[in-house]
Design a protein around this motif. Structure first.
Motif, PDB file in Angstrom:
ATOM      1  N   MET A  26       0.806  -1.215   0.000  1.00  0.00           N
ATOM      2  CA  MET A  26       0.000   0.000   0.000  1.00  0.00           C
ATOM      3  C   MET A  26       0.846   1.275   0.000  1.00  0.00           C
ATOM      4  O   MET A  26       0.309   2.361  -0.138  1.00  0.00           O
ATOM      5  CB  MET A  26      -0.969  -0.007   1.181  1.00  0.00           C
ATOM      6  CG  MET A  26      -2.075  -1.039   1.052  1.00  0.00           C
ATOM      7  SD  MET A  26      -3.192  -0.743  -0.337  1.00  0.00           S
ATOM      8  CE  MET A  26      -4.103   0.664   0.289  1.00  0.00           C
ATOM      9  N   ARG A  27       2.161   1.160   0.120  1.00  0.00           N
ATOM     10  CA  ARG A  27       3.018   2.351  -0.007  1.00  0.00           C
ATOM     11  C   ARG A  27       2.853   2.989  -1.375  1.00  0.00           C
ATOM     12  O   ARG A  27       2.922   4.210  -1.498  1.00  0.00           O
ATOM     13  CB  ARG A  27       4.489   1.976   0.177  1.00  0.00           C
ATOM     14  CG  ARG A  27       4.891   1.670   1.568  1.00  0.00           C
ATOM     15  CD  ARG A  27       6.373   1.357   1.605  1.00  0.00           C
ATOM     16  NE  ARG A  27       6.712   0.697   2.845  1.00  0.00           N
ATOM     17  CZ  ARG A  27       7.810  -0.005   3.034  1.00  0.00           C
ATOM     18  NH1 ARG A  27       8.699  -0.127   2.051  1.00  0.00           N
ATOM     19  NH2 ARG A  27       8.057  -0.575   4.188  1.00  0.00           N
ATOM     20  N   THR A  28       2.651   2.149  -2.399  1.00  0.00           N
ATOM     21  CA  THR A  28       2.581   2.657  -3.767  1.00  0.00           C
ATOM     22  C   THR A  28       1.256   2.367  -4.462  1.00  0.00           C
ATOM     23  O   THR A  28       1.052   2.830  -5.580  1.00  0.00           O
ATOM     24  CB  THR A  28       3.721   2.056  -4.614  1.00  0.00           C
ATOM     25  OG1 THR A  28       3.618   0.631  -4.587  1.00  0.00           O
ATOM     26  CG2 THR A  28       5.076   2.474  -4.081  1.00  0.00           C
ATOM     27  N   ALA A  29       0.389   1.595  -3.838  1.00  0.00           N
ATOM     28  CA  ALA A  29      -0.876   1.203  -4.472  1.00  0.00           C
ATOM     29  C   ALA A  29      -2.049   1.958  -3.853  1.00  0.00           C
ATOM     30  O   ALA A  29      -2.019   2.318  -2.677  1.00  0.00           O
ATOM     31  CB  ALA A  29      -1.095  -0.300  -4.315  1.00  0.00           C
ATOM     32  N   GLU A  30      -3.067   2.171  -4.675  1.00  0.00           N
ATOM     33  CA  GLU A  30      -4.308   2.766  -4.174  1.00  0.00           C
ATOM     34  C   GLU A  30      -5.219   1.711  -3.556  1.00  0.00           C
ATOM     35  O   GLU A  30      -6.072   2.034  -2.735  1.00  0.00           O
ATOM     36  CB  GLU A  30      -5.045   3.484  -5.307  1.00  0.00           C
ATOM     37  CG  GLU A  30      -4.339   4.737  -5.772  1.00  0.00           C
ATOM     38  CD  GLU A  30      -4.272   5.802  -4.693  1.00  0.00           C
ATOM     39  OE1 GLU A  30      -5.291   6.037  -4.036  1.00  0.00           O
ATOM     40  OE2 GLU A  30      -3.198   6.403  -4.525  1.00  0.00           O
ATOM     41  N   SER A  31      -5.032   0.449  -3.980  1.00  0.00           N
ATOM     42  CA  SER A  31      -5.821  -0.642  -3.421  1.00  0.00           C
ATOM     43  C   SER A  31      -5.019  -1.925  -3.540  1.00  0.00           C
ATOM     44  O   SER A  31      -4.057  -2.007  -4.301  1.00  0.00           O
ATOM     45  CB  SER A  31      -7.156  -0.792  -4.147  1.00  0.00           C
ATOM     46  OG  SER A  31      -6.960  -1.233  -5.462  1.00  0.00           O
ATOM     47  N   ALA A  32      -5.435  -2.912  -2.771  1.00  0.00           N
ATOM     48  CA  ALA A  32      -4.779  -4.217  -2.803  1.00  0.00           C
ATOM     49  C   ALA A  32      -5.778  -5.267  -2.359  1.00  0.00           C
ATOM     50  O   ALA A  32      -6.756  -4.980  -1.665  1.00  0.00           O
ATOM     51  CB  ALA A  32      -3.568  -4.237  -1.877  1.00  0.00           C
ATOM     52  N   VAL A  33      -5.504  -6.495  -2.779  1.00  0.00           N
ATOM     53  CA  VAL A  33      -6.256  -7.650  -2.296  1.00  0.00           C
ATOM     54  C   VAL A  33      -5.252  -8.551  -1.601  1.00  0.00           C
ATOM     55  O   VAL A  33      -4.167  -8.805  -2.114  1.00  0.00           O
ATOM     56  CB  VAL A  33      -6.941  -8.403  -3.456  1.00  0.00           C
ATOM     57  CG1 VAL A  33      -7.552  -9.713  -2.964  1.00  0.00           C
ATOM     58  CG2 VAL A  33      -8.006  -7.532  -4.093  1.00  0.00           C
ATOM     59  N   ILE A  34      -5.615  -9.022  -0.415  1.00  0.00           N
ATOM     60  CA  ILE A  34      -4.740  -9.910   0.333  1.00  0.00           C
ATOM     61  C   ILE A  34      -5.516 -11.162   0.730  1.00  0.00           C
ATOM     62  O   ILE A  34      -6.679 -11.081   1.128  1.00  0.00           O
ATOM     63  CB  ILE A  34      -4.141  -9.211   1.574  1.00  0.00           C
ATOM     64  CG1 ILE A  34      -3.195 -10.158   2.323  1.00  0.00           C
ATOM     65  CG2 ILE A  34      -5.207  -8.630   2.472  1.00  0.00           C
ATOM     66  CD1 ILE A  34      -2.336  -9.489   3.379  1.00  0.00           C
ATOM     67  N   VAL A  35      -4.863 -12.304   0.582  1.00  0.00           N
ATOM     68  CA  VAL A  35      -5.404 -13.582   1.042  1.00  0.00           C
ATOM     69  C   VAL A  35      -4.431 -14.102   2.083  1.00  0.00           C
ATOM     70  O   VAL A  35      -3.236 -14.227   1.816  1.00  0.00           O
ATOM     71  CB  VAL A  35      -5.543 -14.595  -0.115  1.00  0.00           C
ATOM     72  CG1 VAL A  35      -5.979 -15.953   0.410  1.00  0.00           C
ATOM     73  CG2 VAL A  35      -6.528 -14.085  -1.149  1.00  0.00           C
ATOM     74  N   ALA A  36      -4.938 -14.351   3.286  1.00  0.00           N
ATOM     75  CA  ALA A  36      -4.111 -14.846   4.386  1.00  0.00           C
ATOM     76  C   ALA A  36      -4.918 -15.864   5.171  1.00  0.00           C
ATOM     77  O   ALA A  36      -6.119 -15.687   5.372  1.00  0.00           O
ATOM     78  CB  ALA A  36      -3.684 -13.702   5.293  1.00  0.00           C
ATOM     79  N   ASP A  37      -4.257 -16.931   5.617  1.00  0.00           N
ATOM     80  CA  ASP A  37      -4.986 -17.970   6.341  1.00  0.00           C
ATOM     81  C   ASP A  37      -4.651 -18.040   7.834  1.00  0.00           C
ATOM     82  O   ASP A  37      -5.189 -18.881   8.539  1.00  0.00           O
ATOM     83  CB  ASP A  37      -4.791 -19.338   5.685  1.00  0.00           C
ATOM     84  CG  ASP A  37      -3.335 -19.725   5.524  1.00  0.00           C
ATOM     85  OD1 ASP A  37      -2.453 -19.012   6.026  1.00  0.00           O
ATOM     86  OD2 ASP A  37      -3.081 -20.758   4.880  1.00  0.00           O
ATOM     87  N   ASP A  38      -3.818 -17.155   8.332  1.00  0.00           N
ATOM     88  CA  ASP A  38      -3.553 -17.097   9.770  1.00  0.00           C
ATOM     89  C   ASP A  38      -4.829 -16.602  10.452  1.00  0.00           C
ATOM     90  O   ASP A  38      -5.404 -15.597  10.032  1.00  0.00           O
ATOM     91  CB  ASP A  38      -2.393 -16.145  10.054  1.00  0.00           C
ATOM     92  CG  ASP A  38      -1.987 -16.121  11.518  1.00  0.00           C
ATOM     93  OD1 ASP A  38      -2.876 -16.126  12.402  1.00  0.00           O
ATOM     94  OD2 ASP A  38      -0.783 -16.089  11.791  1.00  0.00           O
TER      95      ASP A  38
END
Length: 71
Positions: A26-38
């Motif tokens: 997110m330092r350089t992106a306006e949006s992101a998608v994250i998949v995490a299973d913790d």
């Protein structure tokens, strides 16, 4: 990013690594998608988003449920 793409595949990473990867993206992106299973990831991602003033919500991806984050 394409509609089915995943910016961050954090499956198998223990917290705080998913949140750290999200912060770096997110330092350089306006949006992101994250998949995490913790099991701690939803709380960590929500806390990071609240701290930074980002909007976060659940989304479906090709590899499983995740979260879409917007500035």
């Amino acid at each position: 990013m394409s509609g089915a793409g995943v910016d961050i595949d954090a499956r198998g990473l223990k917290c705080p690594w998913p949140a750290l990867r999200l912060a770096r993206t997110m330092r350089t992106a306006e949006s992101a998608v994250i998949v995490a299973d913790d099991p701690l990831a939803p709380r960590e991602i929500a806390a990071l988003a609240a701290e930074r003033g980002w909007t976060v919500g659940p989304c479906a991806t090709a590899i499983g449920p995740g979260w879409r984050v917007f500035r």
